[in-house]
Write a protein that holds these residues in place. Structure first.
Motif, PDB file in Angstrom:
ATOM      1  N   LEU A   3       0.854  -1.175   0.000  1.00 16.79           N
ATOM      2  CA  LEU A   3       0.000   0.000   0.000  1.00 16.79           C
ATOM      3  C   LEU A   3       0.887   1.221   0.000  1.00 16.79           C
ATOM      4  CD1 LEU A   3      -2.854   1.239   0.350  1.00 16.79           C
ATOM      5  CD2 LEU A   3      -2.477   1.101   2.791  1.00 16.79           C
ATOM      6  N   GLY A   4       0.719   2.060  -0.990  1.00 20.06           N
ATOM      7  CA  GLY A   4       1.439   3.320  -1.000  1.00 20.06           C
ATOM      8  C   GLY A   4       2.932   3.157  -1.104  1.00 20.06           C
ATOM      9  N   ARG A   5       3.387   2.408  -2.059  1.00 23.44           N
ATOM     10  CA  ARG A   5       4.818   2.263  -2.243  1.00 23.44           C
ATOM     11  C   ARG A   5       5.306   3.395  -3.138  1.00 23.44           C
ATOM     12  NH1 ARG A   5       8.375  -2.523  -2.462  1.00 23.44           N
ATOM     13  NH2 ARG A   5      10.303  -1.692  -3.263  1.00 23.44           N
ATOM     14  N   ALA A   6       6.248   4.129  -2.632  1.00 20.37           N
ATOM     15  CA  ALA A   6       6.825   5.207  -3.422  1.00 20.37           C
ATOM     16  C   ALA A   6       8.340   5.112  -3.324  1.00 20.37           C
ATOM     17  CB  ALA A   6       6.356   6.560  -2.899  1.00 20.37           C
ATOM     18  N   ARG A   7       9.024   5.045  -4.448  1.00 21.74           N
ATOM     19  CA  ARG A   7      10.482   5.054  -4.437  1.00 21.74           C
ATOM     20  C   ARG A   7      10.931   6.130  -5.408  1.00 21.74           C
ATOM     21  NH1 ARG A   7      14.956   3.328  -2.752  1.00 21.74           N
ATOM     22  NH2 ARG A   7      14.712   1.360  -1.730  1.00 21.74           N
ATOM     23  N   ASN A   8      11.818   6.973  -4.890  1.00 22.22           N
ATOM     24  CA  ASN A   8      12.267   8.092  -5.689  1.00 22.22           C
ATOM     25  C   ASN A   8      13.705   8.407  -5.311  1.00 22.22           C
ATOM     26  OD1 ASN A   8      12.612  10.421  -7.101  1.00 22.22           O
ATOM     27  ND2 ASN A   8      11.158  11.635  -5.933  1.00 22.22           N
ATOM     28  N   GLU A  37       3.314  -7.793   4.356  1.00 20.52           N
ATOM     29  CA  GLU A  37       4.456  -8.698   4.180  1.00 20.52           C
ATOM     30  C   GLU A  37       5.641  -8.272   5.043  1.00 20.52           C
ATOM     31  OE1 GLU A  37       4.075 -11.418   2.290  1.00 20.52           O
ATOM     32  OE2 GLU A  37       2.042 -10.689   1.986  1.00 20.52           O
ATOM     33  N   ASP A  38       6.413  -9.275   5.490  1.00 20.62           N
ATOM     34  CA  ASP A  38       7.643  -8.990   6.215  1.00 20.62           C
ATOM     35  C   ASP A  38       8.654  -8.373   5.242  1.00 20.62           C
ATOM     36  OD1 ASP A  38       9.375  -8.787   8.338  1.00 20.62           O
ATOM     37  OD2 ASP A  38       9.763 -10.937   8.509  1.00 20.62           O
ATOM     38  N   PHE A  39       9.705  -7.805   5.788  1.00 18.49           N
ATOM     39  CA  PHE A  39      10.721  -7.167   4.950  1.00 18.49           C
ATOM     40  C   PHE A  39      12.101  -7.682   5.332  1.00 18.49           C
ATOM     41  CE2 PHE A  39       9.373  -4.309   8.398  1.00 18.49           C
ATOM     42  CZ  PHE A  39      10.533  -4.258   9.155  1.00 18.49           C
ATOM     43  N   ASP A  51      14.392   5.241   3.720  1.00 21.26           N
ATOM     44  CA  ASP A  51      13.417   4.201   3.433  1.00 21.26           C
ATOM     45  C   ASP A  51      12.622   3.925   4.698  1.00 21.26           C
ATOM     46  OD1 ASP A  51      14.193   3.626   0.715  1.00 21.26           O
ATOM     47  OD2 ASP A  51      16.000   2.727   1.540  1.00 21.26           O
ATOM     48  N   VAL A  52      11.298   3.879   4.558  1.00 17.52           N
ATOM     49  CA  VAL A  52      10.406   3.616   5.682  1.00 17.52           C
ATOM     50  C   VAL A  52       9.439   2.510   5.267  1.00 17.52           C
ATOM     51  CG1 VAL A  52       8.667   4.563   7.240  1.00 17.52           C
ATOM     52  CG2 VAL A  52      10.534   6.034   6.427  1.00 17.52           C
ATOM     53  N   VAL A  53       9.396   1.435   6.065  1.00 22.49           N
ATOM     54  CA  VAL A  53       8.457   0.349   5.826  1.00 22.49           C
ATOM     55  C   VAL A  53       7.685   0.132   7.117  1.00 22.49           C
ATOM     56  CG1 VAL A  53       8.133  -2.054   5.133  1.00 22.49           C
ATOM     57  CG2 VAL A  53      10.071  -0.753   4.226  1.00 22.49           C
ATOM     58  N   HIS A  54       6.354   0.189   7.034  1.00 21.72           N
ATOM     59  CA  HIS A  54       5.489  -0.031   8.196  1.00 21.72           C
ATOM     60  C   HIS A  54       4.571  -1.198   7.879  1.00 21.72           C
ATOM     61  CE1 HIS A  54       3.101   0.635  11.704  1.00 21.72           C
ATOM     62  NE2 HIS A  54       3.635   1.816  11.948  1.00 21.72           N
ATOM     63  N   ARG A  55       4.535  -2.170   8.774  1.00 25.62           N
ATOM     64  CA  ARG A  55       3.673  -3.328   8.562  1.00 25.62           C
ATOM     65  C   ARG A  55       2.322  -3.128   9.214  1.00 25.62           C
ATOM     66  NH1 ARG A  55       6.153  -8.700   9.998  1.00 25.62           N
ATOM     67  NH2 ARG A  55       4.317  -9.454   8.894  1.00 25.62           N
ATOM     68  N   VAL A  56       1.329  -3.812   8.673  1.00 25.76           N
ATOM     69  CA  VAL A  56      -0.015  -3.851   9.233  1.00 25.76           C
ATOM     70  C   VAL A  56      -0.452  -5.311   9.297  1.00 25.76           C
ATOM     71  CG1 VAL A  56      -0.697  -1.537   8.480  1.00 25.76           C
ATOM     72  CG2 VAL A  56      -1.065  -3.486   6.959  1.00 25.76           C
ATOM     73  N   GLY A  57      -1.484  -5.575  10.092  1.00 28.44           N
ATOM     74  CA  GLY A  57      -2.000  -6.930  10.235  1.00 28.44           C
ATOM     75  C   GLY A  57      -1.787  -7.420  11.653  1.00 28.44           C
ATOM     76  N   ASN A  58      -1.998  -8.713  11.871  1.00 29.26           N
ATOM     77  CA  ASN A  58      -1.772  -9.328  13.178  1.00 29.26           C
ATOM     78  C   ASN A  58      -0.338  -9.841  13.230  1.00 29.26           C
ATOM     79  OD1 ASN A  58      -4.391  -8.792  13.735  1.00 29.26           O
ATOM     80  ND2 ASN A  58      -5.063 -10.909  13.863  1.00 29.26           N
ATOM     81  N   GLU A 104       8.077 -10.338  15.595  1.00 29.79           N
ATOM     82  CA  GLU A 104       7.920  -9.945  14.190  1.00 29.79           C
ATOM     83  C   GLU A 104       8.220  -8.460  13.999  1.00 29.79           C
ATOM     84  OE1 GLU A 104       4.985 -11.709  11.451  1.00 29.79           O
ATOM     85  OE2 GLU A 104       3.973 -12.341  13.315  1.00 29.79           O
ATOM     86  N   ASN A 105       8.680  -8.122  12.804  1.00 37.18           N
ATOM     87  CA  ASN A 105       8.983  -6.741  12.441  1.00 37.18           C
ATOM     88  C   ASN A 105       7.710  -5.914  12.330  1.00 37.18           C
ATOM     89  OD1 ASN A 105      11.811  -7.139  12.091  1.00 37.18           O
ATOM     90  ND2 ASN A 105      11.406  -8.074  10.114  1.00 37.18           N
ATOM     91  N   ILE A 106       7.791  -4.665  12.842  1.00 36.51           N
ATOM     92  CA  ILE A 106       6.692  -3.708  12.702  1.00 36.51           C
ATOM     93  C   ILE A 106       7.113  -2.558  11.784  1.00 36.51           C
ATOM     94  CG2 ILE A 106       5.175  -2.061  13.863  1.00 36.51           C
ATOM     95  CD1 ILE A 106       5.728  -3.600  16.475  1.00 36.51           C
ATOM     96  N   LEU A 107       8.232  -1.943  12.117  1.00 40.62           N
ATOM     97  CA  LEU A 107       8.652  -0.714  11.451  1.00 40.62           C
ATOM     98  C   LEU A 107      10.132  -0.769  11.133  1.00 40.62           C
ATOM     99  CD1 LEU A 107       8.129   2.300  10.644  1.00 40.62           C
ATOM    100  CD2 LEU A 107       8.662   2.882  13.018  1.00 40.62           C
ATOM    101  N   LEU A 108      10.475  -0.294   9.954  1.00 37.10           N
ATOM    102  CA  LEU A 108      11.870  -0.165   9.566  1.00 37.10           C
ATOM    103  C   LEU A 108      12.101   1.238   9.029  1.00 37.10           C
ATOM    104  CD1 LEU A 108      14.657  -1.517   9.079  1.00 37.10           C
ATOM    105  CD2 LEU A 108      13.857  -1.994   6.753  1.00 37.10           C
ATOM    106  N   VAL A 109      13.133   1.886   9.558  1.00 40.73           N
ATOM    107  CA  VAL A 109      13.580   3.177   9.043  1.00 40.73           C
ATOM    108  C   VAL A 109      15.061   3.023   8.725  1.00 40.73           C
ATOM    109  CG1 VAL A 109      13.896   5.646   9.503  1.00 40.73           C
ATOM    110  CG2 VAL A 109      11.903   4.436  10.450  1.00 40.73           C
TER     111      VAL A 109
END
Length: 140
Positions: A7-12, A22-24, A86-93, A98-103
């Motif tokens: 959701l909302g993947r932006a790479r620039n 998904e996990d990262f 780079d920022v990745v935030h997970r959602v779900g159960n 498990e990983n939640i947030l990566l900066v």
């Protein structure tokens, strides 16, 4: 509500925000962020901790959450001398461990990377409309 997945993947140019179920791979994200002009990476990895928590229910996420992450990213790029973010935030159960947030913040020098990474984490906590609910071990 938007279907989950990516959701909302932006790479620039070394700037990426992503909300996903998904996990990262930290290694893969750092590998993609490496450039010749980056001398320091500061990496924050938030995980579900075991404080009598069975799992963490995160979400739902929508376009507002994506917009907020992008705003935070853009503000950090303007405010600090960083080359990549780079920022990745997970959602779900998510279960304990498990990983939640990566900066992943890259800069020519470590101070800029540390300062920007702290700023991004603090702003995500304050401004991103992603709800988290702890489900305790003894909950039925």
């Amino acid at each position: 509500m938007i279907p989950l997945g990516d959701l909302g993947r932006a790479r620039n140019g070394g700037l990426m925000t992503k909300i996903t179920e998904e996990d990262f791979s930290i290694d893969e994200i750092v590998k993609k962020a490496k450039r010749r002009d980056i001398g320091a990476f500061v990496i924050y990895s938030g995980v579900v901790r075991d404080d009598r928590t069975k799992e963490l229910d995160i979400g739902p996420a929508d376009e507002t959450a994506v917009e907020k992450l992008n705003e935070i990213r853009e503000e950090a790029v303007k405010k600090f001398d960083i080359k990549s973010l780079d920022v990745v935030h997970r959602v779900g159960n998510l279960s304990v461990g498990e990983n939640i947030l990566l900066v992943v913040c890259g800069a020519a020098h470590r101070r800029d990377a540390f300062d920007a990474c702290k700023f991004v984490i603090d702003e995500i906590k304050k401004k991103t409309p992603i709800h988290m609910e702890e489900i305790q071990e003894d909950a039925k």
